[in-house]
Every structure is written in C-alpha cells, then in structure tokens.
Write a protein that holds these residues in place. Structure first.
Motif, PDB file in Angstrom:
ATOM      1  N   ARG A   9      21.235  -5.925-100.699  1.00  0.00           N
ATOM      2  CA  ARG A   9      22.222  -4.890-100.352  1.00  0.00           C
ATOM      3  C   ARG A   9      23.339  -4.892-101.382  1.00  0.00           C
ATOM      4  O   ARG A   9      23.713  -5.964-101.888  1.00  0.00           O
ATOM      5  CB  ARG A   9      22.814  -5.213 -98.965  1.00  0.00           C
ATOM      6  CG  ARG A   9      22.819  -4.019 -98.022  1.00  0.00           C
ATOM      7  CD  ARG A   9      23.418  -4.211 -96.661  1.00  0.00           C
ATOM      8  NE  ARG A   9      24.037  -5.424 -96.257  1.00  0.00           N
ATOM      9  CZ  ARG A   9      23.586  -6.198 -95.252  1.00  0.00           C
ATOM     10  NH1 ARG A   9      22.491  -5.864 -94.605  1.00  0.00           N
ATOM     11  NH2 ARG A   9      24.226  -7.294 -94.894  1.00  0.00           N
ATOM     12  N   TYR A  10      23.867  -3.695-101.647  1.00  0.00           N
ATOM     13  CA  TYR A  10      25.035  -3.584-102.523  1.00  0.00           C
ATOM     14  C   TYR A  10      26.151  -2.891-101.738  1.00  0.00           C
ATOM     15  O   TYR A  10      25.905  -2.215-100.743  1.00  0.00           O
ATOM     16  CB  TYR A  10      24.699  -2.737-103.763  1.00  0.00           C
ATOM     17  CG  TYR A  10      23.994  -3.486-104.873  1.00  0.00           C
ATOM     18  CD1 TYR A  10      22.615  -3.635-104.872  1.00  0.00           C
ATOM     19  CD2 TYR A  10      24.723  -4.065-105.919  1.00  0.00           C
ATOM     20  CE1 TYR A  10      21.958  -4.329-105.898  1.00  0.00           C
ATOM     21  CE2 TYR A  10      24.093  -4.756-106.952  1.00  0.00           C
ATOM     22  CZ  TYR A  10      22.709  -4.879-106.921  1.00  0.00           C
ATOM     23  OH  TYR A  10      22.073  -5.576-107.930  1.00  0.00           O
ATOM     24  N   ILE A  12      36.449  -0.065-107.805  1.00  0.00           N
ATOM     25  CA  ILE A  12      35.629   0.594-108.841  1.00  0.00           C
ATOM     26  C   ILE A  12      34.301  -0.147-109.048  1.00  0.00           C
ATOM     27  O   ILE A  12      33.448   0.288-109.808  1.00  0.00           O
ATOM     28  CB  ILE A  12      36.387   0.639-110.198  1.00  0.00           C
ATOM     29  CG1 ILE A  12      36.811  -0.786-110.609  1.00  0.00           C
ATOM     30  CG2 ILE A  12      37.596   1.538-110.095  1.00  0.00           C
ATOM     31  CD1 ILE A  12      37.264  -0.885-112.055  1.00  0.00           C
ATOM     32  N   TYR A  13      34.093  -1.283-108.376  1.00  0.00           N
ATOM     33  CA  TYR A  13      32.893  -2.089-108.654  1.00  0.00           C
ATOM     34  C   TYR A  13      31.817  -1.869-107.594  1.00  0.00           C
ATOM     35  O   TYR A  13      32.120  -1.737-106.408  1.00  0.00           O
ATOM     36  CB  TYR A  13      33.263  -3.582-108.655  1.00  0.00           C
ATOM     37  CG  TYR A  13      34.318  -3.964-109.654  1.00  0.00           C
ATOM     38  CD1 TYR A  13      35.639  -4.193-109.263  1.00  0.00           C
ATOM     39  CD2 TYR A  13      34.010  -4.077-111.013  1.00  0.00           C
ATOM     40  CE1 TYR A  13      36.617  -4.547-110.192  1.00  0.00           C
ATOM     41  CE2 TYR A  13      34.983  -4.428-111.945  1.00  0.00           C
ATOM     42  CZ  TYR A  13      36.283  -4.650-111.520  1.00  0.00           C
ATOM     43  OH  TYR A  13      37.255  -4.992-112.425  1.00  0.00           O
ATOM     44  N   THR A  14      30.575  -1.887-108.028  1.00  0.00           N
ATOM     45  CA  THR A  14      29.453  -1.907-107.068  1.00  0.00           C
ATOM     46  C   THR A  14      28.884  -3.314-107.140  1.00  0.00           C
ATOM     47  O   THR A  14      28.383  -3.725-108.200  1.00  0.00           O
ATOM     48  CB  THR A  14      28.385  -0.879-107.484  1.00  0.00           C
ATOM     49  OG1 THR A  14      29.011   0.399-107.457  1.00  0.00           O
ATOM     50  CG2 THR A  14      27.221  -0.893-106.514  1.00  0.00           C
ATOM     51  N   LEU A  15      29.006  -4.066-106.075  1.00  0.00           N
ATOM     52  CA  LEU A  15      28.657  -5.484-106.116  1.00  0.00           C
ATOM     53  C   LEU A  15      27.668  -5.832-105.018  1.00  0.00           C
ATOM     54  O   LEU A  15      27.647  -5.184-103.974  1.00  0.00           O
ATOM     55  CB  LEU A  15      29.938  -6.331-105.954  1.00  0.00           C
ATOM     56  CG  LEU A  15      30.837  -6.325-107.185  1.00  0.00           C
ATOM     57  CD1 LEU A  15      32.291  -6.585-106.813  1.00  0.00           C
ATOM     58  CD2 LEU A  15      30.337  -7.354-108.188  1.00  0.00           C
ATOM     59  N   ILE A  54      22.302 -11.311-100.972  1.00  0.00           N
ATOM     60  CA  ILE A  54      21.435 -11.834-102.031  1.00  0.00           C
ATOM     61  C   ILE A  54      20.590 -12.958-101.446  1.00  0.00           C
ATOM     62  O   ILE A  54      21.090 -13.748-100.644  1.00  0.00           O
ATOM     63  CB  ILE A  54      22.279 -12.438-103.189  1.00  0.00           C
ATOM     64  CG1 ILE A  54      23.341 -11.456-103.683  1.00  0.00           C
ATOM     65  CG2 ILE A  54      21.387 -12.893-104.332  1.00  0.00           C
ATOM     66  CD1 ILE A  54      24.306 -12.040-104.693  1.00  0.00           C
ATOM     67  N   ARG A  55      19.303 -13.019-101.809  1.00  0.00           N
ATOM     68  CA  ARG A  55      18.484 -14.172-101.403  1.00  0.00           C
ATOM     69  C   ARG A  55      17.937 -14.825-102.654  1.00  0.00           C
ATOM     70  O   ARG A  55      17.265 -14.181-103.456  1.00  0.00           O
ATOM     71  CB  ARG A  55      17.351 -13.723-100.487  1.00  0.00           C
ATOM     72  CG  ARG A  55      16.517 -14.899 -99.981  1.00  0.00           C
ATOM     73  CD  ARG A  55      15.820 -14.576 -98.672  1.00  0.00           C
ATOM     74  NE  ARG A  55      16.769 -14.427 -97.553  1.00  0.00           N
ATOM     75  CZ  ARG A  55      16.591 -13.591 -96.545  1.00  0.00           C
ATOM     76  NH1 ARG A  55      15.536 -12.801 -96.519  1.00  0.00           N
ATOM     77  NH2 ARG A  55      17.479 -13.519 -95.564  1.00  0.00           N
ATOM     78  N   LEU A  60      22.976 -15.333 -99.324  1.00  0.00           N
ATOM     79  CA  LEU A  60      24.415 -15.145 -99.515  1.00  0.00           C
ATOM     80  C   LEU A  60      24.789 -13.786 -98.930  1.00  0.00           C
ATOM     81  O   LEU A  60      24.176 -12.777 -99.259  1.00  0.00           O
ATOM     82  CB  LEU A  60      24.694 -15.120-101.020  1.00  0.00           C
ATOM     83  CG  LEU A  60      25.926 -15.837-101.533  1.00  0.00           C
ATOM     84  CD1 LEU A  60      25.839 -17.310-101.185  1.00  0.00           C
ATOM     85  CD2 LEU A  60      26.040 -15.682-103.036  1.00  0.00           C
ATOM     86  N   ILE A  61      25.753 -13.818 -98.013  1.00  0.00           N
ATOM     87  CA  ILE A  61      26.279 -12.562 -97.463  1.00  0.00           C
ATOM     88  C   ILE A  61      27.707 -12.455 -97.990  1.00  0.00           C
ATOM     89  O   ILE A  61      28.517 -13.363 -97.763  1.00  0.00           O
ATOM     90  CB  ILE A  61      26.321 -12.601 -95.928  1.00  0.00           C
ATOM     91  CG1 ILE A  61      24.944 -12.923 -95.353  1.00  0.00           C
ATOM     92  CG2 ILE A  61      26.903 -11.310 -95.373  1.00  0.00           C
ATOM     93  CD1 ILE A  61      23.963 -11.812 -95.404  1.00  0.00           C
ATOM     94  N   ILE A  62      28.006 -11.392 -98.706  1.00  0.00           N
ATOM     95  CA  ILE A  62      29.359 -11.256 -99.261  1.00  0.00           C
ATOM     96  C   ILE A  62      30.083 -10.147 -98.508  1.00  0.00           C
ATOM     97  O   ILE A  62      29.680  -8.997 -98.538  1.00  0.00           O
ATOM     98  CB  ILE A  62      29.291 -10.956-100.767  1.00  0.00           C
ATOM     99  CG1 ILE A  62      28.495 -12.071-101.473  1.00  0.00           C
ATOM    100  CG2 ILE A  62      30.674 -10.820-101.359  1.00  0.00           C
ATOM    101  CD1 ILE A  62      28.003 -11.704-102.843  1.00  0.00           C
ATOM    102  N   LYS A  63      31.116 -10.545 -97.766  1.00  0.00           N
ATOM    103  CA  LYS A  63      31.843  -9.579 -96.942  1.00  0.00           C
ATOM    104  C   LYS A  63      32.951  -8.918 -97.758  1.00  0.00           C
ATOM    105  O   LYS A  63      33.286  -7.775 -97.568  1.00  0.00           O
ATOM    106  CB  LYS A  63      32.496 -10.303 -95.751  1.00  0.00           C
ATOM    107  CG  LYS A  63      31.496 -10.995 -94.848  1.00  0.00           C
ATOM    108  CD  LYS A  63      31.146 -10.145 -93.657  1.00  0.00           C
ATOM    109  CE  LYS A  63      30.088 -10.794 -92.806  1.00  0.00           C
ATOM    110  NZ  LYS A  63      29.675  -9.922 -91.702  1.00  0.00           N
TER     111      LYS A  63
END
Lengths: 190, 183
Positions: B150-151, B156-159, B163-164, B174-177
C-alpha cells in the motif's frame, strides 16, 4: 508492608471492572508521542479484554487459558499461554494479584487518609525487570491512572475514565473469536 | 467478536514518473515515521508499535509492546550500532545484522532498510524490480523479497504505508501510519 495491604484492599474491592482509557506513549529520545484510546473490561482472577482504537487498533483478550493479541493492521493474531502472560506487571495490576506483584516489586505509598486520593509506586526488586517504575493513582478508591516506565525511558501513561466497579459481565465478554482472514500464530508453552 | 472492519482504500495517489519519485525520495534524508511492525519467524512472533527517526545516516528505531512492555531501541550509523532492550541492557557491535540477530532473534539489513522503507532499491547492490503505476511494487535485493502492499500520500510525497519483507522463514510486516519529513 502497609502499602501492599492498602493497595490490596483497594484492588480487592471488585470482581469485575470496566473503563475507557486514553494512552500516551512517550520516550526520552526523539520526544515523540503516540496517543491512543480504547476500553478495558476485567473479571478476576485472570480474564480481561483490552481494546485500542484507531490509529493504533489492537485487541488483547485474556480468556483465562490464553492471551490473544489481535492486530488488524498486521492481520495477525498471536496466542500465548496465559501463565507467562499474567506474570506481566500490567496484567497483574489489572487483575489485582498483589501477592504475585509483591514478588517482582517493592510497593510504597498509599499513605493518604482512607477515601482520599492515593498514589502507589512500584519499584522492581531485580534489574532484570523490563520496568524501571510503575505508578498507580487512585481517585478515592477507584484506579484513575497507571504510569509504566521501562528501563529505556519509554513511558506509557494510561488514564482511565467512566470506571465501573463490579458491572454486570456478559459471559462471552472474554471469549476470543478469530477474525476473518487473520493469520493465527500459536506460541508454544515457552 | 471482533469490532474491526477493514477500512475502504483511499484513492491511490499518482506519481508522474519513476525518476521523479526517485529524485524526490533521494532528497528526503531527514524523516520520522510511526506505525507498527510485525515479526514472524520460527523463533519469535511479535507485534510492536514502531517509531523510526532518520537523520542522514543516523537512525533511532524504537519498538514498544502493548501496555508499555517489551521495549527495544536500535540506534546507529554506518559502522556502529547499539541495541538496548528493556530489562536486559545495551549491546553494541560493528555489524548491525549479527547484533540484531543475537539480541532480537531476527535481523534486517539496516543500511538497505533505510532505502526500502521509502520505496526505493538500495544503492550499491544489484536488484530486480517490478513496477506498478510508476512506483515499486516488488523488489528482490540482497536475498530479500520486498513487497509494497500500500502507498499513501504525505503532503508532496507518495510513500509506502504497508511493506512486507521476507527472507527464508523470516517475514517482517511494516505498517506506516505517519510520515513526518524533517527539514
């Protein structure tokens, strides 16, 4: 000692307990703070359900035999045998198991007059303990705040609200149902 | 019964080109992220809250378990790493991977991880990649398989937001909130 007895008296006063909570995790370094809210239900001796809401959703259920940790983001459920779960200080506190707590911590405080606010401090008896200090704050004879600080200086402060003493408990309250599509990880008897 | 339903997916942000994305990300050298990390390995399965602060080559990665239990902190920069574990103390070494494996029971190539987490292959080693919509979908590098599930748009960033990473029997999710660029 007198503090242990006072704390035992306060935590013995109920068989079931429920509350909402707001939780703040902060650390010395980086100064960052993570905030979360949720709800908690407890039924002695070792049943509890701890639900954290978004943005850090998590559900921890102690059904008396196992401790289930469900992480919706990770689509992961971890199941651990209860006894090495209940040896953790927060679970012992929530379940009011002072005798077990006394084996890990020296308990001080609680010197205020009965019925007024009380502050207790738990200091680990061994330096192998992950916690450096735990504080419990009671407004009258109802727990209102729990502060846990680990040896890295990471602090978790849990403030309770809408506390209910001895509420009616639905028997299924502490049963865990495996959510659709979640990965189940069974931890063996370590 | 579980009271959670999967939230519907927000619209997928557009990146105009892979090169733009790489240049933009390369400028993002000071940042913080917070979220969750899930570890699945034969020795250890756990999930923890994750906080990661990166300042150029220096990093602080903190993990805390539920109810303030099981804290661990990894601090380091090229050539030096320290792992501190609540109740166990501090451990230091030159090589990150060996130290992480000994202390935490799992390890990840920390130098490369700093790039992977931003949706980029790490420099200085070969890799295979699969693209989707002008950004990395899958990456094979240094024996690791990295999947970008997922992104999310962060100003301005698409991050990446999910991530697995996997290698052999170890899988790290990794889940980045939250991403916070530090200027």
């Amino acid at each position: 000692g007198p503090s242990d007895e006072k704390l035992k008296g306060l935590l013995d006063g109920y068989n079931t307990f429920s509350a909402d909570f707001s939780q703040i995790a902060s650390a010395d370094q980086g100064g960052r703070v993570q905030e979360n809210s949720g709800s908690l239900t407890v039924a002695k001796p070792n049943k509890f359900r701890w639900i954290s809401n978004e943005p850090y959703p998590q559900e921890i259920v102690g059904d008396g035999t196992y401790i289930w940790v469900f992480d919706p983001d990770l689509e992961q459920v971890t199941r651990k045998p209860s006894q090495n779960g209940t040896s953790s200080a927060p679970a012992l506190i929530l379940n009011g198991q002072i005798d077990e707590l006394r084996e890990q911590f020296s308990i001080s405080g609680g010197g205020a007059a009965d019925g007024s606010d009380q502050l207790f401090e738990l200091l680990p008896l061994s330096d192998q303990n992950t916690f450096k200090r735990i504080r419990l704050f009671f407004a009258g004879d109802v727990i209102s705040e729990l502060m846990l600080e680990d040896t890295l200086g990471q602090r978790t402060t849990i403030v309770f609200a809408n506390q209910q003493i001895n509420p009616e408990m639905d028997p299924e309250e502490f049963e865990f149902e495996l959510p659709e599509g979640a990965d189940l990880i069974l931890e063996s008897e370590l | 019964c579980s009271s959670f339903t999967t939230s519907e997916q927000p619209p997928i942000p557009q990146i105009n080109s892979w090169n733009d994305h790489q240049q933009q990300m390369a400028l993002l050298t000071h940042w913080e992220l917070s979220g969750k990390i899930g570890i699945r390995s034969p020795q250890d399965n756990q999930s923890a809250n994750l906080f990661w602060q990166q300042q150029d080559q220096k990093y602080v990665i903190e993990m805390t378990g539920p109810l303030g239990q099981g804290g661990a902190r990894i601090t380091g920069q090229p050539g030096h790493i320290q792992v501190s574990i609540a109740g166990e103390g501090d451990f230091q070494a030159g090589s990150p991977e060996a130290l992480l494996q000994d202390t935490l029971g799992w390890s990840v190539p920390v130098e490369q991880f700093q790039w992977w987490v931003r949706g980029l292959p790490a420099p200085d080693s070969s890799f295979q990649q699969q693209m989707n919509n002008n950004r990395l979908d899958e990456l094979m590098q240094d024996g690791w398989h990295v999947r970008y599930l997922r992104y999310k748009q962060h100003d301005i960033y698409t991050l990446p937001s999910k991530i697995r990473l996997s290698r052999d029997a170890l899988s790290i999710t990794l889940i980045i909130k939250e991403w916070t660029p530090l200027h």
